[in-house]
Design a protein around this motif. Structure first.
Motif, PDB file in Angstrom:
ATOM      1  N   GLU A   1       6.445   3.196   1.604  1.00 47.23           N
ATOM      2  CA  GLU A   1       6.092   1.823   1.191  1.00 47.23           C
ATOM      3  C   GLU A   1       4.689   1.334   1.701  1.00 47.23           C
ATOM      4  OE1 GLU A   1       7.796  -2.784   0.796  1.00 47.23           O
ATOM      5  OE2 GLU A   1       8.876  -0.930  -0.004  1.00 47.23           O
ATOM      6  N   TYR A   2       4.821   1.580   2.975  1.00 47.26           N
ATOM      7  CA  TYR A   2       3.484   1.011   3.755  1.00 47.26           C
ATOM      8  C   TYR A   2       2.331   1.939   3.292  1.00 47.26           C
ATOM      9  CZ  TYR A   2       0.345  -0.049   7.777  1.00 47.26           C
ATOM     10  OH  TYR A   2      -0.581  -0.361   8.554  1.00 47.26           O
ATOM     11  N   LEU A   3       2.428   3.206   3.150  1.00 49.46           N
ATOM     12  CA  LEU A   3       1.456   4.047   3.064  1.00 49.46           C
ATOM     13  C   LEU A   3       0.930   3.799   1.591  1.00 49.46           C
ATOM     14  CD1 LEU A   3       2.583   7.360   4.237  1.00 49.46           C
ATOM     15  CD2 LEU A   3       0.779   5.914   5.440  1.00 49.46           C
ATOM     16  N   ASN A   4       1.503   3.396   0.806  1.00 45.40           N
ATOM     17  CA  ASN A   4       1.516   2.953  -0.533  1.00 45.40           C
ATOM     18  C   ASN A   4       0.496   1.805  -0.565  1.00 45.40           C
ATOM     19  OD1 ASN A   4       2.440   5.207  -1.913  1.00 45.40           O
ATOM     20  ND2 ASN A   4       4.307   4.172  -2.155  1.00 45.40           N
ATOM     21  N   LYS A   5       0.766   0.782   0.202  1.00 41.38           N
ATOM     22  CA  LYS A   5       0.334  -0.559   0.346  1.00 41.38           C
ATOM     23  C   LYS A   5      -1.313  -0.497   0.968  1.00 41.38           C
ATOM     24  CE  LYS A   5       3.993  -3.646   0.332  1.00 41.38           C
ATOM     25  NZ  LYS A   5       4.927  -4.681   1.207  1.00 41.38           N
ATOM     26  N   ILE A   6      -1.405   0.640   1.823  1.00 39.08           N
ATOM     27  CA  ILE A   6      -2.795   0.738   2.475  1.00 39.08           C
ATOM     28  C   ILE A   6      -3.652   1.624   1.795  1.00 39.08           C
ATOM     29  CG2 ILE A   6      -1.768  -0.236   4.635  1.00 39.08           C
ATOM     30  CD1 ILE A   6      -2.213   2.621   5.660  1.00 39.08           C
ATOM     31  N   ARG A   7      -3.330   2.395   0.598  1.00 38.12           N
ATOM     32  CA  ARG A   7      -3.957   3.214   0.228  1.00 38.12           C
ATOM     33  C   ARG A   7      -5.144   2.826  -0.281  1.00 38.12           C
ATOM     34  NH1 ARG A   7      -1.842   7.834  -1.988  1.00 38.12           N
ATOM     35  NH2 ARG A   7       0.248   6.918  -2.000  1.00 38.12           N
ATOM     36  N   ASP A   8      -6.263   3.572  -0.114  1.00 34.60           N
ATOM     37  CA  ASP A   8      -7.533   2.965  -0.388  1.00 34.60           C
ATOM     38  C   ASP A   8      -8.247   1.875   0.316  1.00 34.60           C
ATOM     39  OD1 ASP A   8      -8.228   5.131  -2.248  1.00 34.60           O
ATOM     40  OD2 ASP A   8      -7.052   4.080  -3.935  1.00 34.60           O
ATOM     41  N   LYS A   9      -7.368   1.784   1.478  1.00 36.29           N
ATOM     42  CA  LYS A   9      -7.734   0.523   2.226  1.00 36.29           C
ATOM     43  C   LYS A   9      -7.878   1.330   3.807  1.00 36.29           C
ATOM     44  CE  LYS A   9      -5.407  -2.986   0.110  1.00 36.29           C
ATOM     45  NZ  LYS A   9      -4.763  -2.341  -1.148  1.00 36.29           N
ATOM     46  N   ILE A  10      -8.514   0.134   4.616  1.00 30.72           N
ATOM     47  CA  ILE A  10      -8.754   0.699   6.055  1.00 30.72           C
ATOM     48  C   ILE A  10      -7.995  -0.348   7.090  1.00 30.72           C
ATOM     49  CG2 ILE A  10     -11.044  -0.844   5.728  1.00 30.72           C
ATOM     50  CD1 ILE A  10     -12.013   1.223   8.295  1.00 30.72           C
ATOM     51  N   THR A  11      -7.518   0.089   7.909  1.00 26.45           N
ATOM     52  CA  THR A  11      -6.688  -0.506   9.011  1.00 26.45           C
ATOM     53  C   THR A  11      -7.805  -0.675  10.183  1.00 26.45           C
ATOM     54  OG1 THR A  11      -4.690   0.084   8.123  1.00 26.45           O
ATOM     55  CG2 THR A  11      -4.848  -0.916  10.197  1.00 26.45           C
ATOM     56  N   ILE A  12      -7.968  -1.873  10.449  1.00 24.69           N
ATOM     57  CA  ILE A  12      -8.814  -2.189  11.758  1.00 24.69           C
ATOM     58  C   ILE A  12      -8.237  -2.954  12.885  1.00 24.69           C
ATOM     59  CG2 ILE A  12     -10.772  -3.478  12.456  1.00 24.69           C
ATOM     60  CD1 ILE A  12     -11.696  -3.660   9.479  1.00 24.69           C
ATOM     61  N   PHE A  13      -7.987  -2.294  13.827  1.00 20.66           N
ATOM     62  CA  PHE A  13      -7.456  -2.505  15.104  1.00 20.66           C
ATOM     63  C   PHE A  13      -8.424  -3.266  16.173  1.00 20.66           C
ATOM     64  CE2 PHE A  13      -4.569   0.459  13.426  1.00 20.66           C
ATOM     65  CZ  PHE A  13      -3.197  -0.175  13.537  1.00 20.66           C
ATOM     66  N   GLY A  14      -8.139  -4.301  16.613  1.00 18.21           N
ATOM     67  CA  GLY A  14      -8.827  -4.834  17.844  1.00 18.21           C
ATOM     68  C   GLY A  14      -7.933  -4.935  19.063  1.00 18.21           C
ATOM     69  N   HIS A  15      -8.315  -5.657  20.017  1.00 18.71           N
ATOM     70  CA  HIS A  15      -7.432  -5.650  21.340  1.00 18.71           C
ATOM     71  C   HIS A  15      -7.181  -6.993  21.869  1.00 18.71           C
ATOM     72  CE1 HIS A  15     -11.097  -6.022  23.890  1.00 18.71           C
ATOM     73  NE2 HIS A  15     -11.524  -5.304  22.909  1.00 18.71           N
ATOM     74  N   ARG A  16      -5.991  -7.153  22.409  1.00 17.77           N
ATOM     75  CA  ARG A  16      -5.825  -8.127  23.285  1.00 17.77           C
ATOM     76  C   ARG A  16      -5.414  -8.019  24.655  1.00 17.77           C
ATOM     77  NH1 ARG A  16      -7.293  -9.100  18.875  1.00 17.77           N
ATOM     78  NH2 ARG A  16      -6.478 -10.382  17.007  1.00 17.77           N
TER      79      ARG A  16
END
Length: 379
Positions: free
Chosen positions: A82-97
């Protein structure tokens, strides 16, 4: 002994029989080869004692009645799908704390066609990245015991699209992007962040010119005064600290590294030597070719006159307008971001954008001196 025992269990496929297990996304080198293998789950036998690396991370505990753990495994796989379907054609951006990566946001992947960069530079750069991620390339590196990593340097004035390109190419490659602003970290935090990088990702190091090269060279010769201790706290990232992260003994492999800078002349030669930086691309201020691309990108979708300002003159073809726009705008004076900002003010009226262009140029940089221009062909 713990490592020896778990290795024996895994080699015989017995980890699947565990009734208690730790679930995480597989970050081992080569874990992600294509879309179907993206973000695979890794299930490890668990006896209640956690690895120290997970103490500062968020944790959810799931339990089920009965002796079988398959219902939990099926549930986790359903969550993954379900998660992979939601982020299809999207980019996940990680920052840092601090020294922990945190997901900042998920956004629509920006097509590479919308990034304003000369096609003669963009196409070979993207092709090089795709070739590096190919499974054959991975095997070629492994067979020759060459560290499997690739580095790129993007340089040019602010607003020329370096960060935009980095985000866009990560979306094109189907990879998550991990961003670090060099002025915001020091040697230890940068080292810790790189140690926690997953396999197959894009790492974006912004403002790489903020590395303290002078401190790096002088620190080896510095000695504490009599009766004093040399402080181990260093502010900022030193050149030696960065180089160790990039290709030291414990450096991370299986990733694409993109470094950006506005001041390439300020970089130490050791940082950008071949092996650390494999390709260098200059992002330039607007010339006629880029001006045409921007104008075409902004107005090419407006195929009818319904969006046109009723007070403007009848519209010329977008191609003709783009050529006229390119002839009027000074070369080497504005960044693509500045030009797009101006055109956004007239996003529904390209004719008005053309008629007001000379006035905008004079208001921002004074009158234009006559220049000899080269001819421009339609894209």
């Amino acid at each position: 002994m713990h490592d020896m025992l778990t290795s024996w269990i895994s080699s015989r496929g017995l980890e699947s029989t565990a009734r208690s297990f730790l679930a995480k996304v597989d970050t081992a080198p080569g874990a992600t080869m294509n879309d179907t293998d993206k973000k695979l789950l890794k299930l490890l036998p668990h006896q209640g004692q956690e690895d120290y690396r997970y103490f500062d991370q968020e944790k959810i505990t799931l339990t089920s009645l009965g002796r079988s753990s398959y219902i939990l495994k099926d549930f986790l796989q359903e969550c993954r799908s379900e998660y992979l379907n939601k982020i299809r054609d999207k980019i996940t951006i990680f920052g840092h704390r601090g020294v922990q990566w945190k997901r900042d946001r998920v956004k629509e992947a920006r097509p590479l066609s919308t990034v304003i960069l000369r096609e003669s530079e963009k196409a070979p750069l993207v092709a090089d990245m795709k070739d590096f991620l190919n499974a054959r390339t991975r095997r070629w590196y492994a067979q020759r015991s060459i560290p499997y990593r690739r580095g790129y340097l993007l340089h040019g004035p602010p607003g020329t699209g370096k960060s935009s390109f980095s985000l866009s190419v990560a979306g094109e490659l189907g990879l998550d992007i991990y961003t670090v602003s060099i002025p915001a970290v020091d040697d230890q935090s940068l080292k810790s962040l790189f140690q926690e990088l997953p396999a197959n990702c894009v790492v974006l190091l912004e403002d790489i010119d903020a590395v303290d090269s002078a401190h790096s060279r002088d620190s080896m010769a510095a000695t504490p005064a009599s009766g004093q201790e040399l402080s181990t706290v260093t502010k900022g990232v030193s050149l030696s600290g960065l180089l160790n992260v990039l290709d030291g003994v414990a450096s991370q492999e299986d990733r694409i590294l993109i470094m950006t800078t506005n001041h390439v002349s300020a970089l130490d030669a050791a940082l950008i030597r071949p092996g650390r930086v494999d390709r260098t691309v200059r992002f330039q201020l607007v010339d006629q070719d880029v001006a045409m691309q921007i104008f075409h990108y902004m107005f090419a979708q407006q195929g009818d006159a319904s969006n046109q300002d009723p007070h403007s003159q009848p519209r010329l073809g977008v191609e003709s307008q783009a050529r006229e726009f390119a002839r009027k705008i000074p070369e080497g004076r504005y960044s693509p971001a500045q030009v797009m900002s101006y055109l956004l003010q007239h996003r529904n009226a390209p004719d008005v954008a053309l008629s007001n262009l000379e006035r905008w140029v004079e208001s921002t940089n004074g009158p234009i001196a006559p220049v000899q221009r080269r001819s421009v062909s339609a894209p």
